[in-house]
Design an enzyme around this catalytic site. Sequence first.
Site, PDB file in Angstrom:
ATOM      1  N   GLU A 164      13.107   1.572  -0.125  1.00 54.18           N
ATOM      2  CA  GLU A 164      12.638   0.760  -1.252  1.00 54.18           C
ATOM      3  C   GLU A 164      13.697   0.532  -2.328  1.00 54.18           C
ATOM      4  O   GLU A 164      13.485   0.795  -3.512  1.00 54.18           O
ATOM      5  CB  GLU A 164      11.385   1.400  -1.868  1.00 54.18           C
ATOM      6  CG  GLU A 164      10.263   1.585  -0.871  1.00 54.18           C
ATOM      7  CD  GLU A 164       9.069   2.342  -1.433  1.00 54.18           C
ATOM      8  OE1 GLU A 164       9.084   2.690  -2.638  1.00 54.18           O
ATOM      9  OE2 GLU A 164       8.111   2.599  -0.679  1.00 54.18           O
ATOM     10  N   GLU A 182       4.917   2.353   8.366  1.00 52.20           N
ATOM     11  CA  GLU A 182       3.866   2.976   7.540  1.00 52.20           C
ATOM     12  C   GLU A 182       2.616   2.112   7.539  1.00 52.20           C
ATOM     13  O   GLU A 182       2.105   1.726   6.495  1.00 52.20           O
ATOM     14  CB  GLU A 182       4.367   3.187   6.099  1.00 52.20           C
ATOM     15  CG  GLU A 182       5.673   3.958   6.014  1.00 52.20           C
ATOM     16  CD  GLU A 182       6.191   4.093   4.589  1.00 52.20           C
ATOM     17  OE1 GLU A 182       5.373   4.090   3.637  1.00 52.20           O
ATOM     18  OE2 GLU A 182       7.415   4.214   4.415  1.00 52.20           O
TER      19      GLU A 182
END
Length: 289
Positions: free
Chosen positions: A97, A201
Amino acid sequence: MIRTQFNSLTAENVMKSGRIHPEENRYDWEPADKIVAFAQTNNMKVRGHCLVWHRQTPDWIFKDATKEVLLQRMKEHITAVVSRYKGKVYAWDVVNEAINDDGSFRQSPWYKIIGEEYIAKAFQYAHEADPNAILFYNDYNTESPAKREAIIKLVQNLIDARVPLSGIGIQGHWSITSSATDIEETISALTLFHLPIQITELDISVYRDQSVPQSDYAGDIEEKQTALYKALFEIFRNNKKFITSVTFWNVSDKHSWLDNFPVKDRKNYPLLFDQQLKPKKAYFEVVKF
């Protein structure tokens, strides 16, 4: 159930730096060791998650850190963790991220102290610790056009600089309002790099509006969730040359991080198995070949 339904494991939290390296001179290996041991006993693979992130990072890492000091702390952390599981963890989410939704670099302490270079250095250190591991850049909201383009630019720059990035992770935190078309566009764009892509995820929230409470998990919502899971796995299979793994972000609706995010104590039902571990309608669409 895990033994029969899954063949790969990812630690949700215990390999993150805040848990595995809480103090500068202390590692807590036991929880992660147990997961790796379970996987080895049951002939399962393990993905490592994650080495460098702006969250769940212990404060000591950034305390009084110059660029040189922080790079050294990063190197020592990555080397210790990756070396311990060398040959046991086949893939790592190295940097997690680093890009904002608007396409800019996240102004994390890593970025502010080291600069953009921290990303390349993290991959370098991980590769030195385990040259055989597949090393991923991992992010969410990759279907957002601005973020998609920024990730494409980042990956291309890393490749051009001969950084040992060897895979791209699409987190897959989606909801029943997500567009399968937008997701497919991102996957198609990323396949042009000819690198392994993994859905890292995956869960599909049942909430149309992510920020407000909703009391019922109604039938039409389950149908929408089922339809999106079906569409996604058709896309995944159409791109199976590049998509090498799909990881669900927990086992069943009995527990999900979405039960407390973005609304605390709001129960969510994002996975393929219900709270009694029974397969939902979406499960049967996913396993169709």
